[in-house]
Write an enzyme that holds these catalytic residues in place. Structure first.
Site, PDB file in Angstrom:
ATOM      1  N   ALA A  69      44.400 111.982  58.156  1.00 22.43           N
ATOM      2  CA  ALA A  69      42.995 111.972  58.575  1.00 22.43           C
ATOM      3  C   ALA A  69      42.873 112.672  59.928  1.00 22.43           C
ATOM      4  CB  ALA A  69      42.518 110.536  58.678  1.00 22.43           C
ATOM      5  N   GLY A 117      46.379 110.220  54.618  1.00 21.18           N
ATOM      6  CA  GLY A 117      45.379 110.665  53.648  1.00 21.18           C
ATOM      7  C   GLY A 117      45.881 111.822  52.797  1.00 21.18           C
ATOM      8  N   GLU A 120      47.779 110.272  50.120  1.00 16.83           N
ATOM      9  CA  GLU A 120      46.845 109.555  49.239  1.00 16.83           C
ATOM     10  C   GLU A 120      46.131 110.533  48.299  1.00 16.83           C
ATOM     11  OE1 GLU A 120      45.339 107.480  52.782  1.00 16.83           O
ATOM     12  OE2 GLU A 120      45.357 105.667  51.562  1.00 16.83           O
ATOM     13  N   GLU A 140      50.137 105.364  59.025  1.00 19.10           N
ATOM     14  CA  GLU A 140      48.949 104.682  59.572  1.00 19.10           C
ATOM     15  C   GLU A 140      49.267 103.494  60.470  1.00 19.10           C
ATOM     16  OE1 GLU A 140      49.269 105.758  56.498  1.00 19.10           O
ATOM     17  OE2 GLU A 140      47.415 106.728  55.842  1.00 19.10           O
TER      18      GLU A 140
END
Ligand code: NAD
Length: 715
Positions: A69, A117, A120, A140
């Site tokens: 992110a 992300g 993901e 994270e």
């Protein structure tokens, strides 16, 4: 072209296979900022409406796949309330779901880093092909949060509970071998083949050789595990995570809890659990501090990048002194590729220095981090010598001889004559750089380079600018520290520089607590629980009581208004009794060798007897908050004074130096972010409450001003 956005494009290749490519314009890496998420959403819409598309490969046009992110967006986003954050995470998940729900086979071609992300995104595909050179992971938790784009739902369903707990709660970055073994990726191929291999896998699905729908279905269903087995897996995982992460880092445990809570649910319901849990951890002070820390680190790197531009070229280095520090500097320089001459006046010292370097290298070889050939090459880059004859073509010299101003000045002056215009630096911990420069003909070519012990482990180097140090010299020292893989922070000259100037007031707080009747072991326990790697008494033992007492004297001379004391400090008592700490087996604690031959601290009742005469207060148990305030206020006020006196250039640099230099608890973000977490006004009031203890406890003007204006140190 099916779709063209600023970050994502979709193009139809042969055989009905579409390539969805990430290529964020104007950036060197791909990341999931808000705009990229929107782009993915639009690209998915375009794919959905196109009947020609029979399968999809997801690729990247950069060297990385997607690094995660956009953390610069976090501060603002996490300032929203919990419900808003959960809504944002849920909306992002809708975008990933829409992509996952496209009823065609989808394969991610992971060519480089796919983190957070980015990984993901790969999990939203049915399959993942990974380059031999790529790395994947969920970092994270290192920001005090956990995956919020479906990672806690898809990972356990694809790779099993045990693996998902390990990957998510430890935040590691993994190489292809492990990623394949743990079931995170389906194939590992040569770097240049990754895109073709992904296309080939889509074709196999289209030819009916692989049931991609069955694979997708696994991600949409509850975990396929009987309840008893599930309970066992989560119980074991929780115990492990609790032990590893500890109470100060809640995110890993919250991730496990979310995974467990959602285990019996289908995808959409499970994602609601993830989003709510994500919002909860995003609101913790730990997340604020660790996101802040990440941004501060970026800021410091940017500042250093700019500073280092004026650096001279550094091809060859030299170090004077082959002791603890000189040996460490030589090792680190060689390890990171800068050949170094190591000069000492004693043959024995050179042997010790070389032996230490080969021991450290052999350890790397035994751990598989290095091969024997590289070990030989690294060792050959350290040239031990007793003479200046080897000092030709040297660009930087670091002086690390004994801590004596006269000896240092004479060694530096002698060296200046032998090296033609090289940049010189001293690794002194207590002597003024401006003063040492007085012995030199060209003081502009001289500065400080304060390494921390052990050099190969400690990430900080303070680069010290003396009164006459030139910008080019500062730049060259910053560059050399970077070349050695360290994080430099540039500071102006003053007693203790930045780190020791801020650390010694903390030790002064410790001395006063003991004087007033506190048990040093209680202080150690409270401060360790607060998050320090060790308490102050233990730290003094590790640093060396003699070194500590000497440095405290230098500080008292430099800042008599607040660092001089009118009572005997407990360290001074240890020193008088020849208790120098770990180095001679006894200080505040006694040290015995454990099974591995490492020093293990044990309680020594005699310490209490020795300290007793200096204790003027009544011996008692102190309240933990009282101990924390009395230890932390002096450190924090002195950090502010360093900003006021322009010793350090910014709050970010001050905080990073304390984290990298002395292990300030990262989840509290550094002294200034710690003040912010309490609030400048509340912290100024706390200072007032303790001001009777002396000037170290008084609120500095900058704090008062910020408190009055309602400002923080970090915006
Ligand atoms: N040890 C630490 O934790 C630490 C941390 C930061 C900075 N420092 C500073 O680093 C410097 C070195 O400390 P150390 O702990 O490595 O000391 P040390 O005693 O282990 O090593 C000093 C070395 O310098 C050599 N030496 C003395 N005179 C010399 C000369 N004229 N030319 C070349 N070599 C000479 C000695 O033979 C010895 O090998 C000191 O200034 C110290 O304050 C030490």
């Amino acid at each position: 072209m099916i779709y063209q956005g600023n970050a994502v494009s979709v193009q139809l290749l042969d055989d009905g296979i579409a390539e969805l490519k990430f290529d964020l314009q104007g950036e060197s890496v791909n990341k999931f900022d808000r705009a990229t998420l929107e782009d993915l959403s639009k690209a998915t819409e375009a794919l959905k409406g196109n009947d020609q598309v029979k399968g999809i490969v997801v690729t990247s046009a950069k060297n990385v796949f997607i690094v995660g992110a956009d953390i610069t967006e976090f501060t603002e986003m996490f300032a929203q309330d919990e419900a808003e954050i959960a809504k944002w995470s849920r909306q992002a998940n809708d975008i990933f779901n829409a992509f996952e729900d496209l009823d065609v086979p989808k394969v991610a071609a992971i060519n480089g880093f796919a983190l957070g992300g980015g990984l993901e995104m790969c999990l939203a595909c049915e399959f993942r092909v990974m380059s031999e050179q790529a790395q994947v992971g969920f970092p994270e938790v290192k920001l005090g949060i956990y995956p919020g784009f479906g990672g806690t739902v898809r990972a356990p369903r694809l790779m099993g509970v045990d693996n998902a707990i390990e990957w998510i709660s430890a935040g590691g970055q993994h190489k292809p071998e492990k990623a394949f073994k743990d079931g995170m990726v389906d194939a590992v191929v040569k770097h240049d083949d990754v895109r073709d291999a992904a296309i080939d896998l889509v074709k196999q699905c289209l030819a009916g050789k692989i049931d991609f729908r069955a694979k997708r279905q696994e991600k949409l269903e509850p975990l396929p595990m009987p309840p008893m087995e599930q309970m066992m897996a989560f119980q074991t995982g929780s115990a492990m995570v609790q032990q590893q992460a500890g109470k100060n880092y809640p995110a890993p445990m919250e991730a496990v809890k979310s995974m467990q809570k959602a285990a019996g649910m289908k995808r959409d319901e499970a994602l609601d659990v993830e989003s709510k849990g994500f919002a909860k951890v995003a609101k913790t002070p730990q997340a604020t501090a660790m996101v802040g820390l990440f941004l501060a680190d970026q800021q410091v790197k940017k500042v250093n990048g700019k500073t280092a531009k004026a650096s001279r070229e550094i091809k060859n280095a030299a170090v004077l002194g082959a002791g603890i520090m000189g040996g460490g500097i030589a090792f680190q320089s060689a390890l990171k590729g800068t050949p170094i001459v190591m000069k000492d006046i004693a043959d024995k010292a050179l042997d010790l220095g070389m032996n230490e370097a080969s021991k450290l290298l052999a350890k790397r070889v035994s751990k598989g981090k290095m091969d024997a050939a590289k070990m030989g090459k690294t060792l050959s880059m350290i040239r031990p010598t007793l003479s200046y004859g080897d000092f030709t073509n040297i660009d930087v010299v670091v002086e690390a001889v004994v801590e004596n101003p006269k000896i240092k000045q004479s060694v530096l002056a002698e060296t200046e004559e032998k090296v033609d215009g090289a940049v010189l630096a001293s690794n002194t911990s207590t002597i003024s750089i401006t003063r040492l420069a007085e012995a030199l003909k060209k003081p502009e070519n001289f500065g400080g380079m304060h390494f921390f012990n052990p050099v190969h482990m400690m990430p900080l180097v303070e680069v010290i600018r003396g009164e006459k140090t030139s910008d080019e010299t500062v730049a060259t020292l910053v560059k050399y520290a970077q070349k050695m893989g360290k994080n430099p922070v540039v500071v102006n000259d003053c007693p203790g520089f930045l780190v020791n100037r801020v650390l010694f007031p903390y030790f002064a707080g410790f001395g006063m607590l003991v004087r007033d009747g506190a048990d040093f072991q209680q202080v150690d326990k409270v401060m360790q629980k607060f998050g320090w790697p060790m308490g102050p008494a233990y730290l003094l033992d590790v640093v060396g009581i003699d070194t500590g007492v000497h440095a405290a004297e230098v500080m008292a001379e430099g800042f008599p208004d607040r660092m001089q004391h009118d009572f005997k400090d407990p360290s001074e008592i240890m020193f008088e009794n020849e208790r120098y700490g770990q180095k001679n087996g006894i200080g505040f604690y006694k040290y015995e060798e454990d099974k591995k031959g490492k020093p293990k601290k044990v309680v020594d009742e005699k310490t209490y007897e020795l300290i007793k005469p200096m204790v003027t207060g009544e011996s008692k148990e102190f309240d933990a908050d009282d101990i924390i305030a009395r230890m932390m206020i002096p450190m924090c006020t002195e950090t502010i004074r360093c900003l006021e006196d322009n010793i350090v250039g910014s709050a970010a640099e001050a905080d990073m130096a304390m984290i990298y230099g002395i292990g300030f608890p990262p989840f509290r973000g550094g002294p200034l972010r710690y003040i912010d977490s309490i609030g400048t006004k509340a912290f100024a009031e706390l200072c007032d409450k303790y001001a009777h203890l002396g000037k170290l406890y008084e609120a500095p003007q900058m704090l008062k001003d910020k408190a009055a204006k309602g400002e923080a140190f970090f915006a």
